[in-house]
Design a protein around this motif. Structure first.
Motif, PDB file in Angstrom:
ATOM      1  N   GLY A 143     -21.229   7.980 -46.178  1.00 27.74           N
ATOM      2  CA  GLY A 143     -21.806   7.147 -45.180  1.00 27.74           C
ATOM      3  C   GLY A 143     -22.866   7.826 -44.098  1.00 27.74           C
ATOM      4  O   GLY A 143     -23.345   7.143 -43.338  1.00 27.74           O
ATOM      5  N   LYS A 144     -23.153   9.088 -44.565  1.00 25.55           N
ATOM      6  CA  LYS A 144     -23.976   9.919 -43.367  1.00 25.55           C
ATOM      7  C   LYS A 144     -25.309   8.988 -43.331  1.00 25.55           C
ATOM      8  O   LYS A 144     -25.634   8.847 -42.246  1.00 25.55           O
ATOM      9  CB  LYS A 144     -23.980  11.101 -43.824  1.00 25.55           C
ATOM     10  CG  LYS A 144     -22.968  11.927 -44.314  1.00 25.55           C
ATOM     11  CD  LYS A 144     -23.099  13.412 -44.598  1.00 25.55           C
ATOM     12  CE  LYS A 144     -23.731  13.515 -45.810  1.00 25.55           C
ATOM     13  NZ  LYS A 144     -23.243  13.019 -47.150  1.00 25.55           N
ATOM     14  N   THR A 145     -26.057   8.980 -44.378  1.00 22.80           N
ATOM     15  CA  THR A 145     -27.653   8.251 -44.189  1.00 22.80           C
ATOM     16  C   THR A 145     -27.409   6.789 -43.540  1.00 22.80           C
ATOM     17  O   THR A 145     -28.269   6.645 -42.797  1.00 22.80           O
ATOM     18  CB  THR A 145     -28.027   8.256 -45.613  1.00 22.80           C
ATOM     19  OG1 THR A 145     -28.003   9.451 -46.125  1.00 22.80           O
ATOM     20  CG2 THR A 145     -29.310   7.598 -45.860  1.00 22.80           C
ATOM     21  N   THR A 146     -26.318   5.989 -43.891  1.00 25.25           N
ATOM     22  CA  THR A 146     -26.494   4.855 -43.443  1.00 25.25           C
ATOM     23  C   THR A 146     -26.106   4.968 -41.879  1.00 25.25           C
ATOM     24  O   THR A 146     -26.736   4.206 -40.953  1.00 25.25           O
ATOM     25  CB  THR A 146     -25.107   4.035 -43.955  1.00 25.25           C
ATOM     26  OG1 THR A 146     -25.178   4.058 -45.406  1.00 25.25           O
ATOM     27  CG2 THR A 146     -25.037   2.696 -43.388  1.00 25.25           C
ATOM     28  N   GLY A 167     -22.318   9.949 -50.438  1.00 26.99           N
ATOM     29  CA  GLY A 167     -21.772   8.544 -50.532  1.00 26.99           C
ATOM     30  C   GLY A 167     -20.661   8.327 -49.571  1.00 26.99           C
ATOM     31  O   GLY A 167     -19.982   7.258 -49.116  1.00 26.99           O
ATOM     32  N   VAL A 220     -18.986   0.259 -45.431  1.00 19.03           N
ATOM     33  CA  VAL A 220     -19.268   1.817 -45.673  1.00 19.03           C
ATOM     34  C   VAL A 220     -19.168   2.520 -44.536  1.00 19.03           C
ATOM     35  O   VAL A 220     -19.252   3.869 -44.466  1.00 19.03           O
ATOM     36  CB  VAL A 220     -20.735   1.735 -46.288  1.00 19.03           C
ATOM     37  CG1 VAL A 220     -20.968   1.303 -47.681  1.00 19.03           C
ATOM     38  CG2 VAL A 220     -21.850   0.978 -45.425  1.00 19.03           C
ATOM     39  N   LYS A 250     -18.882  -4.568 -49.314  1.00 19.74           N
ATOM     40  CA  LYS A 250     -18.290  -3.188 -49.168  1.00 19.74           C
ATOM     41  C   LYS A 250     -18.430  -2.665 -47.803  1.00 19.74           C
ATOM     42  O   LYS A 250     -19.584  -2.730 -47.435  1.00 19.74           O
ATOM     43  CB  LYS A 250     -18.987  -2.264 -50.260  1.00 19.74           C
ATOM     44  CG  LYS A 250     -18.642  -0.939 -50.590  1.00 19.74           C
ATOM     45  CD  LYS A 250     -19.274  -0.157 -51.332  1.00 19.74           C
ATOM     46  CE  LYS A 250     -18.567   1.150 -51.714  1.00 19.74           C
ATOM     47  NZ  LYS A 250     -19.700   2.280 -52.469  1.00 19.74           N
TER      48      LYS A 250
END
Ligand code: ADP
Length: 244
Positions: free
Chosen positions: A39-42, A37, A17, A15
């Protein structure tokens, strides 16, 4: 001080992200807006060197993110789920986190005193972490992220669970802190960004669909205020199938 992100991609398994992110974060407060979901934290965990740097080029003040040790000396990070041992006292917890960050003892003491005063936690220093209010915990989170006096502060969804008064207090502190550093703050609430940020980016399903000033965001979304424009933007990409 500038953070430069070029062609950043990140996958979890198969996936995708984060999809070819190119972004420049200057000094001051910078908002990272996006639905859950998106992608901010990633992205933040990559910048905080918690996740291995994937493909692409990332530089913080000219230093490649792969030089982890050097990067960690200039960044501070407040994760969304930040916590310390519940029964630890505020002062001891600061010292403990300072030890983990390899900050020399005399500097640790000085910084702890300074930061607990600065974040209005001085009278709380003997309290256990679990006995702090939500707002106090967030201020403690900021204090620990500032232990090494970072040039780049990364804050993930900091206002979740704060009441309006605590939220305003938190904004005031951040605005003051942003005078000499870059602060990246993620949120899914447009009013958070409007209150404190000069510039912002919008993530939608791993893609950057906007970056620029708040005024540009309002204009390009075609709404009468930031919230409306942001929602228009998200909707437009959803309907256009530009996301995944
Ligand atoms: P946000 O912070 O905007 O809510 P995240 O960065 O947490 O977004 O998540 C982006 C996407 O990556 C989501 O689809 C999420 O389910 C997925 N994801 C996040 N962390 C992991 C992980 N450790 N393993 C697999 N997928 C993940």
């Amino acid at each position: 001080m500038e953070i430069e992100i070029r062609n950043l991609c990140k996958t979890y398994g198969t996936k995708l992200v984060l999809d070819n992110i190119c972004m420049n974060i200057p000094e001051g407060m910078y908002g990272l807006l996006g639905e859950n979901g998106s992608g901010k934290t990633t992205l933040m965990r990559i910048l905080a060197t918690v996740l291995e740097p994937p493909s692409g080029s990332l530089r913080i003040d000219g230093t490649d993110l792969r030089m982890k040790h050097k990067i960690r000396q200039v960044i501070g990070y407040l994760p969304q789920d930040f916590s310390v041992y519940p029964s630890m006292r505020v002062e001891a917890a600061m010292d403990y986190l300072g030890v983990l960050s390899e900050i020399p003892r005399s500097v640790r003491r000085e910084r702890t005193d300074f930061l607990l005063k600065r974040l209005n936690l001085d009278t709380e220093r003997r309290k256990r972490f679990k006995d702090l209010s939500g707002g106090m915990k967030q201020r403690f989170g900021i204090a620990q992220a500032l232990l090494n006096d970072p040039k780049f502060l990364i804050i993930d969804e900091p206002t979740a669970g704060l009441d309006p008064e605590e939220r305003n207090r938190f904004y005031d502190i951040l605005t003051e802190l942003a005078e000499h550093r870059s602060i990246l703050i993620s949120t899914h609430i447009a009013s958070d960004v409007e209150a404190v940020c000069a510039r912002a980016a919008v993530l939608r399903a791993g893609r950057l669909i906007f970056q620029g000033s708040i005024q540009e965001l309002v204009e390009s979304g075609g709404g009468s205020n930031l919230e409306e424009s942001y929602l228009n933007m998200i909707r437009r990409f959803r309907e256009g199938g530009a996301g995944r």
